[in-house]
Design a protein around this motif. Structure first.
Motif, short mmCIF file in Angstrom:
data_model
loop_
_atom_site.label_atom_id
_atom_site.label_comp_id
_atom_site.label_asym_id
_atom_site.label_seq_id
_atom_site.Cartn_x
_atom_site.Cartn_y
_atom_site.Cartn_z
N LYS A 107 118.76 108.54 41.85
CA LYS A 107 117.78 108.66 42.94
C LYS A 107 118.40 108.26 44.28
N SER A 108 119.00 107.07 44.31
CA SER A 108 119.58 106.59 45.56
C SER A 108 120.68 107.53 46.04
N THR A 109 121.50 107.97 45.09
CA THR A 109 122.59 108.86 45.46
C THR A 109 122.04 110.12 46.13
N PHE B 181 113.07 106.35 52.25
CA PHE B 181 112.83 104.99 51.77
C PHE B 181 113.56 104.80 50.46
N ASP B 182 114.41 103.79 50.37
CA ASP B 182 115.08 103.51 49.10
C ASP B 182 114.56 102.20 48.52
N GLU B 183 113.65 102.30 47.57
CA GLU B 183 113.06 101.13 46.90
C GLU B 183 112.68 100.05 47.91
N PRO B 184 111.88 100.38 48.92
CA PRO B 184 111.64 99.40 49.98
C PRO B 184 110.83 98.21 49.53
MG LIG Z 1 118.91 102.89 43.65
#
Ligand SMILES: [Mg+2]
Ligand SMILES: Nc1ncnc2c1ncn2[C@@H]1O[C@H](COP(=O)(O)OP(=O)(O)O)[C@@H](O)[C@H]1O
Lengths: 298, 361
Positions: free
Chosen positions: B42-44, B157-160
């Motif tokens: 996901k983050s990638t 938004f990355d796991e904010p």
């Molecule tokens: Mg991640």
């Protein structure tokens, strides 16, 4: 017999106390005391000849002393700033290298591995006006056809000494700044990229503030180093020509051992130590301040 | 405002491919949540959209531009990081205004934009503090404020909310949703928490091992999971899965337990299948929703109970597998008590036992 009973903590600390007094306390007290006498190495009994503040007054009104003082501050300012810039550049380049970084880091330390005396001799040779490397190179390249008196001309001699200082000590900055670069969190740098920063702006607004504490630590270490500079200068120019490269400690050494006026030399030494203390306090203040900026403990 | 399109996007770290040719179309103003277990990419994916990771293959479009080769600052996006990523040496005010200062806006404009953002996020009293003097929730709000001052085309938004405690997380979730309704901008939001995904998203993208498993509205992915992975990942407690074999119009499970084949699924006699039922659709008789059209009944012994107040979660064993059931209007239940449960078959699922893919027609 009533044996003397010492409290156990004192007994346990006694070895440390004895050693400390022998190597620190006694020399300190003795030198401080002798700075108030007209002590000459050639006349040992003169150590009992109390002269009060005479040596200090003499030093503070001595043009030679102030010239050496000024030269030391100049060397300190120029060398430290250049070392900082070069060390920063070096660290930034090394941190960008992806392969063989460990080898480069070790190589960066090489100049620190040599005795300053040897570095002095090395640069004395390199800057020699007849057989030196620099002049040979310049002449072979046809840039000049005369022998430039690197260590004989007053300004050039100072330049040569600064050059040697920088060569030995830039890696102190390099290594410490590199450590700082490794310690920077990745997130704020990425946030800066997203916020629109160019590489230069990221460096200016994010990287540099994170590096400041490391830079000030290096400055504090190096300011002590340069304030007591002696060996390189002694070897390369012996304070000459005509005292144009005389620094505080070459002057003090000369006064104490050559002129044998130890009382006067010690007085100058105590004044000089204030210079070192001043710079140390100054850089530690800056260090605390820059850490506070970053929200790291008070 | 802008649409975002991913076309066959691939990410490789050396020989290791971690994102496999994914395709995704995000409409202007849409709130899309990428959800999946930790390490699924996901983050990638998000960082490729942001420009913080290089794209190994395929194209990323933002608006009408292919942005593959643009640095983050030319993509007109803003991002909120899991660890807030505030500038520790700047005050809240400077943090908020930093991007505008870099964009060389006038001080008056910066002040105005910062004040507006601070007002929206109730940061006004904190403007002169440094991030070190803020709580986790306040830092999170500063991070969001920093993202909104610029009016970017896309918010990432990355796991904010991952670093916040449960209560604050619920509160911030509502604030993020309100923010989206106010700003109406495109949002791509990454989380591993399916509740966050369900509550926030217009559309959910469920990822696993660098692949997209399913894309759909929250209700769609909840009610029509395309495979057992989505079925168990979305919804809490996770869907109960039972392995069985089709016998005519019935399913036979280990130990001879039989249930009718749920309506709407194509099966062949003798086919190995996985039967899926959520706890909400298996309830003790007398403590259940009104009977529907397609019902079945089974008897099970209750092993364990988890009272939640308005309902109680029952852990029981069916055909050798532990299943979770729900009890409405709960009464105390003894461990080992045998109860009759009704199963709402039209809410149940059938998957291929081998591939896990749904057998819905
Ligand atoms: Mg991640
Ligand atoms: N710099 C990297 N080098 C190698 N592998 C990486 C790197 N960054 C992430 N990965 C791998 O890529 C996969 C996806 O990571 P990530 O996108 O961070 O997952 P998540 O869905 O938890 O955000 C993980 O298996 C991770 O190990």
């Amino acid at each position: 017999m009533n044996r003397l009973k010492l409290p156990p903590w004192l007994v346990l600390l006694l070895p440390a106390i004895i050693i400390l007094s022998a190597v620190v306390l006694i020399p300190l007290v003795l030198s401080l005391y002798s700075s108030f006498t007209s002590y000459r190495l050639t006349r040992p009994d003169s150590i009992f000849n109390w002269v009060g503040f005479f040596n200090y007054e003499k030093a503070l009104t001595d043009v030679k002393f102030w010239a050496a003082f000024g030269r030391t501050v100049l060397l300190l300012t120029v060398a430290l700033n250049l070392e900082m810039l070069l060390g920063l550049g070096l660290a930034l380049m090394v941190s960008k290298v992806t392969q063989g970084q460990r080898l480069l880091r070790t190589m960066m330390m090489f100049p620190m591995m040599f005795s300053p005396i040897l570095v002095g001799f090395q640069f004395k040779f390199i800057f020699n006006d007849n057989v030196g490397l620099v002049n040979n190179a310049l002449q072979s390249l046809g840039l000049t056809d005369r022998a430039i008196p690197w260590l004989v001309d007053g300004h050039l001699a100072m330049f040569s000494i600064i050059f040697a200082e920088i060569w030995t000590a830039t890696s102190v900055f390099g290594i410490l700044i590199l450590a700082g670069l490794y310690a920077i969190p990745r997130d704020p740098l990425e946030a800066a990229k997203v916020d629109g920063c160019t590489a230069w702006q990221s460096f200016r607004y994010v990287t540099l503030p994170f590096l400041m504490p490391f830079i000030y630590i290096a400055m504090a270490i190096r300011s002590l180093d340069v304030a007591r500079a002696y060996d390189i200068v002694q070897i390369m120019t012996n304070g000459g020509p005509a005292r144009r490269t005389e620094l505080l400690w070459t002057l003090i050494g000369r006064t104490g051992y050559v002129d044998a006026r130890m009382g006067y030399a010690n007085a100058m030494g105590y004044i000089s130590i204030f210079l070192a203390i001043f710079f140390t306090i100054y850089f530690f203040k800056k260090l605390t301040q820059s850490r506070k900026e970053l929200g790291m403990g008070a | 405002m802008a649409q975002v399109h991913l076309r066959d996007v691939v990410k490789k770290y050396g020989p290791l491919e971690v994102v496999h040719s994914i395709n995704l179309d995000i409409a202007d103003g849409e709130f899309v949540v990428l959800v999946g277990p930790s390490g699924c990419g996901k983050s990638t994916t998000l960082r490729m959209v942001a420009g913080l990771e290089g794209i190994s293959g395929g194209e990323v479009h933002i608006g009408n531009r292919v942005v593959n080769d643009l640095p983050p600052r030319e993509r007109n996006i803003s991002m909120v990081f899991q660890n807030y990523a505030l500038y520790p040496h700047m005050t809240v005010r400077e943090n908020l205004g930093f991007s505008l200062k870099i964009a060389k806006q006038s001080q008056a404009d910066i002040d105005k934009a910062v004040d507006v953002a601070a007002e929206i996020l109730s940061l006004t009293p904190l403007l002169d503090r440094k991030p070190g003097a803020l709580s986790g929730g306040q830092r999170q709000r500063v991070a969001m404020g920093r993202a909104i001052v610029r009016h970017p085309e896309v918010f990432l938004f990355d796991e904010p909310l991952s670093n916040l405690d449960a209560k604050l997380r619920t509160q911030m979730r509502v604030e993020i949703k309100k923010l989206h309704q106010k700003l109406k901008s495109t949002i791509i939001y990454v989380t591993h928490d399916q509740v966050e995904a369900m509550t926030l998203a217009d559309r959910i993208v469920i990822m696993r091992d660098g692949h997209i498993e399913q894309v759909g509205t929250p209700l769609d992915v909840f009610e029509n999971p395309v495979n057992t992975f989505v079925g168990t990942f979305i919804g809490s407690p996770p869907m109960n899965l039972l392995d069985g074999v089709v016998k005519g119009f019935e399913l036979e499970f280990a130990g001879g337990t039989r249930l009718p084949v749920p309506p709407g699924y194509a099966t062949q006699d003798g086919q190995a299948v996985t039967f899926g039922v959520r706890a909400d659709n298996i309830m003790p008789v007398g403590h259940a929703l009104p009977r529907g059209e397609h019902m079945a009944e089974v008897e099970m012994a209750v092993d364990l109970t988890e009272p939640l107040g308005t309902e109680t979660l029952l852990f029981a064993t069916l055909a050798g597998t532990e299943v979770q059931a729900k009890m409405l209007n709960p009464r105390p239940v003894q461990s080992g008590e045998r109860m009759t449960f009704q199963i709402m078959l039209d809410k149940c699922h059938l998957f291929d036992a081998e591939t896990g893919a749904t057998l819905r027609t």
